[in-house]
Design a protein around this motif. Structure first.
Motif, short mmCIF file in Angstrom:
data_model
loop_
_atom_site.label_atom_id
_atom_site.label_comp_id
_atom_site.label_asym_id
_atom_site.label_seq_id
_atom_site.Cartn_x
_atom_site.Cartn_y
_atom_site.Cartn_z
N ARG A 116 -6.65 3.24 11.37
CA ARG A 116 -6.78 1.79 11.56
C ARG A 116 -6.08 1.02 10.41
O ARG A 116 -5.47 -0.01 10.62
CB ARG A 116 -8.27 1.45 11.66
CG ARG A 116 -8.63 0.05 11.99
CD ARG A 116 -8.03 -0.48 13.29
NE ARG A 116 -7.75 -1.92 13.13
CZ ARG A 116 -6.57 -2.50 13.31
NH1 ARG A 116 -5.54 -1.81 13.70
NH2 ARG A 116 -6.42 -3.80 13.12
N ASP A 117 -6.18 1.58 9.21
CA ASP A 117 -5.55 0.93 8.05
C ASP A 117 -4.03 0.91 8.20
O ASP A 117 -3.37 -0.06 7.84
CB ASP A 117 -5.91 1.69 6.77
CG ASP A 117 -7.41 1.79 6.57
OD1 ASP A 117 -7.97 0.90 5.91
OD2 ASP A 117 -8.02 2.73 7.12
N LEU A 168 -4.85 0.96 -1.13
CA LEU A 168 -4.03 0.25 -0.13
C LEU A 168 -4.45 -1.22 -0.04
O LEU A 168 -3.59 -2.12 -0.03
CB LEU A 168 -4.19 0.94 1.23
CG LEU A 168 -3.36 0.43 2.39
CD1 LEU A 168 -1.86 0.54 2.10
CD2 LEU A 168 -3.68 1.21 3.68
N ASP A 169 -5.76 -1.46 -0.01
CA ASP A 169 -6.24 -2.85 0.06
C ASP A 169 -5.81 -3.63 -1.18
O ASP A 169 -5.39 -4.78 -1.10
CB ASP A 169 -7.77 -2.89 0.21
CG ASP A 169 -8.20 -2.43 1.59
OD1 ASP A 169 -7.33 -2.38 2.50
OD2 ASP A 169 -9.39 -2.11 1.78
N ASP A 228 0.69 -6.70 9.96
CA ASP A 228 0.46 -7.74 8.96
C ASP A 228 1.75 -8.54 8.70
O ASP A 228 2.61 -8.13 7.91
CB ASP A 228 -0.03 -7.06 7.67
CG ASP A 228 -0.60 -8.06 6.67
OD1 ASP A 228 -0.11 -9.20 6.64
OD2 ASP A 228 -1.51 -7.68 5.93
N LYS A 267 -2.05 -4.39 -0.91
CA LYS A 267 -1.75 -5.48 0.05
C LYS A 267 -2.05 -6.84 -0.57
O LYS A 267 -1.27 -7.79 -0.45
CB LYS A 267 -2.56 -5.27 1.33
CG LYS A 267 -2.04 -4.12 2.17
CD LYS A 267 -3.01 -3.66 3.23
CE LYS A 267 -3.36 -4.73 4.24
NZ LYS A 267 -4.28 -4.20 5.29
N TRP A 320 -0.18 10.06 6.93
CA TRP A 320 -1.32 9.68 6.11
C TRP A 320 -2.27 10.86 6.17
O TRP A 320 -2.20 11.69 7.07
CB TRP A 320 -1.97 8.37 6.56
CG TRP A 320 -2.13 8.19 8.03
CD1 TRP A 320 -3.27 8.35 8.76
CD2 TRP A 320 -1.10 7.78 8.97
NE1 TRP A 320 -3.02 8.08 10.09
CE2 TRP A 320 -1.71 7.73 10.24
CE3 TRP A 320 0.25 7.46 8.85
CZ2 TRP A 320 -1.01 7.39 11.39
CZ3 TRP A 320 0.95 7.12 9.99
CH2 TRP A 320 0.33 7.07 11.24
N LEU A 362 -7.68 7.00 8.16
CA LEU A 362 -6.81 5.87 7.78
C LEU A 362 -6.02 5.29 8.96
O LEU A 362 -5.22 4.38 8.77
CB LEU A 362 -5.84 6.33 6.68
CG LEU A 362 -6.45 6.72 5.33
CD1 LEU A 362 -5.38 7.23 4.37
CD2 LEU A 362 -7.19 5.56 4.68
N ARG A 414 -7.84 4.06 0.67
CA ARG A 414 -8.04 2.73 1.28
C ARG A 414 -8.20 1.65 0.21
O ARG A 414 -7.64 0.56 0.32
CB ARG A 414 -9.26 2.75 2.21
CG ARG A 414 -9.50 1.39 2.88
CD ARG A 414 -10.63 1.43 3.90
NE ARG A 414 -10.41 2.44 4.90
CZ ARG A 414 -11.11 3.58 5.00
NH1 ARG A 414 -12.09 3.82 4.14
NH2 ARG A 414 -10.85 4.44 5.95
N ALA A 456 -3.06 -1.66 10.65
CA ALA A 456 -3.19 -3.00 10.05
C ALA A 456 -1.95 -3.35 9.21
O ALA A 456 -1.50 -4.50 9.22
CB ALA A 456 -4.45 -3.09 9.20
#
Ligand code: ADP
Ligand code: SR1
Ligand code: MG
Ligand code: MG
Ligand code: MG
Length: 362
Positions: free
Chosen positions: A151-152, A335-336, A159, A339, A144, A149, A332, A155
């Protein structure tokens, strides 16, 4: 070593190869005067040369025994060039690629083709690894663009709902598909559209292709704020991308259902007239197929977005944003969105709702 005895082509050896290959030499009028050769490969896997002379031109592509963007440490079968050639020879248009399931081809012809593409295992395995597996676990190949990023990425790996969804997407097969239909595999001029690079062609889910294309457009959308400046806020381009997402699905839907209707009495074996034997049932089954395909498209689109942010191979749209903080913000947001799209995809009734959701989250 996989590359033992392998010689990458360079200008001199390519000229020798052309001279020794009548079908290529004749494209240049059997002349080598004023020949120009340019290596244009910007892809992750292969070398690509544009060969031109006053009498003609063609593109030559060479598969290496490894993955170009990684190097010899990741060997990869050169047979991929064979599958690319077979696909290019038999599939001239998008329509043909997606027509497989419902065309008037005899079922046996389809089965023969399925059997042929069963050989493309190594590239299927690569897709399985870099699209559906690595991004959801620790892998030395994942990368990345900055620690913003970290922490992302954790996650994504933690998940469970996302993992259940991606497992379902991993195991589908419906038609002969391109297998790597990102926006860089589509070349356009004002009056022609051509699809290139079908080396990943295999029998798989149709939503994987449409999703790859739509997913890349969504990535392009989310990257624009990282490129905006005082002279160009990129708003017009962002609007164009959203319109293109909308038109891509709607046009596909229109053309595909028209083909379905045209071939309704054909000898395709998927929906036998003896079983789906009245107009209401035929309409229901077509609507259900298109609804599921839409949701598959969103799921695959989302999985292709995720892999381009936390997996091994990225997109230029984000990579070319020079400010790391701005870039991470754009990545981010994408990515959010991806998801959410993967998990909530069955709640979307149509592409207009997806476009609105992109707008709202943005
Ligand atoms: P890879 O499999 O390595 O991704 P591609 O077939 O996608 O290789 O080719 C890499 C790049 O080479 C493309 O993104 C495009 O820029 C260029 N290219 C490939 N085919 C052509 C072509 N027919 N005409 C012009 N450029 C091409
Ligand atoms: C190592 S992964 C390389 C990627 O490039 C190709 O174009 C495919 O998208 C593949 O997943
Ligand atoms: Mg390519
Ligand atoms: Mg490319
Ligand atoms: Mg390729």
């Amino acid at each position: 070593m996989a590359s033992e005895g392998f010689q990458p082509l360079e200008e001199k050896s390519l000229v020798e190869y052309i001279k020794a290959t009548p079908s290529l030499f004749s494209k240049l009028g059997n002349e080598l005067d004023d020949l120009q050769i340019k290596e244009v490969g910007d892809g992750n896997l292969n070398f690509v040369y544009i060969v031109s002379s006053p009498s003609g031109s063609f593109v030559a592509k060479q598969a290496l025994p490894y993955i170009r963007c990684i190097g010899e440490s990741w060997p990869m079968t050169k047979e991929r060039a064979y599958f690319e050639a077979v696909t290019l020879r038999s599939m001239n248009t998008f329509q043909n690629i997606w027509q497989g399931l419902f065309s008037s081809h005899h079922v046996f012809t389809v089965l023969q083709a399925v059997a042929e593409f069963c050989g493309n295992v190594e590239l299927c395995r690569l897709t399985e690894q870099v699209v559906f597996s690595d991004p959801y676990k620790v892998s030395p190949h994942n990368r990345w663009t900055s620690p913003y990023l970290d922490r992302d990425v954790e996650a994504v790996c933690e998940d469970n709902t996302l993992k259940l969804e991606v497992a379902e997407l991993k195991s589908m097969a419906q038609a002969l598909i391109h297998g790597d239909l990102h926006t860089g595999s589509v070349m356009v001029t004002s009056n022609s559209t051509q699809v290139i690079d079908p080396e990943f062609a295999f029998y798989g889910p149709m939503g994987f292709d449409i999703g790859a294309f739509v997913g890349n457009l969504i990535l392009a959308f989310f990257a624009q704020d990282g490129h905006a400046d005082q002279e160009n806020d990129r708003k017009a381009y962002k609007d164009w991308i959203l319109r293109t997402i909308d038109e891509t699905w709607n046009l596909f839907h229109k053309k595909f259902t028209a083909l379905w209707d045209k071939h309704e009495d054909g000898s395709g074996g998927a929906y036998l007239p003896a079983i789906y034997n009245n107009p209401q049932l035929q309409l229901l089954v077509k609507q259900k197929f298109m609804k599921d395909l839409f949701h598959d498209t969103l799921g695959f689109g989302a999985s292709k977005m995720i892999r381009r942010i936390v997996g091994v191979a990225h997109v230029e749209d984000f990579e070319s944003i020079t400010d790391a903080g701005k870039r991470a913000d754009c990545e981010r947001r994408a990515l959010d969105f991806a998801k959410m799209l993967m998990k909530e995809r069955r709640k979307f009734q149509g592409i207009a709702e997806v476009v609105s959701a992109i707008h709202e989250l943005h």
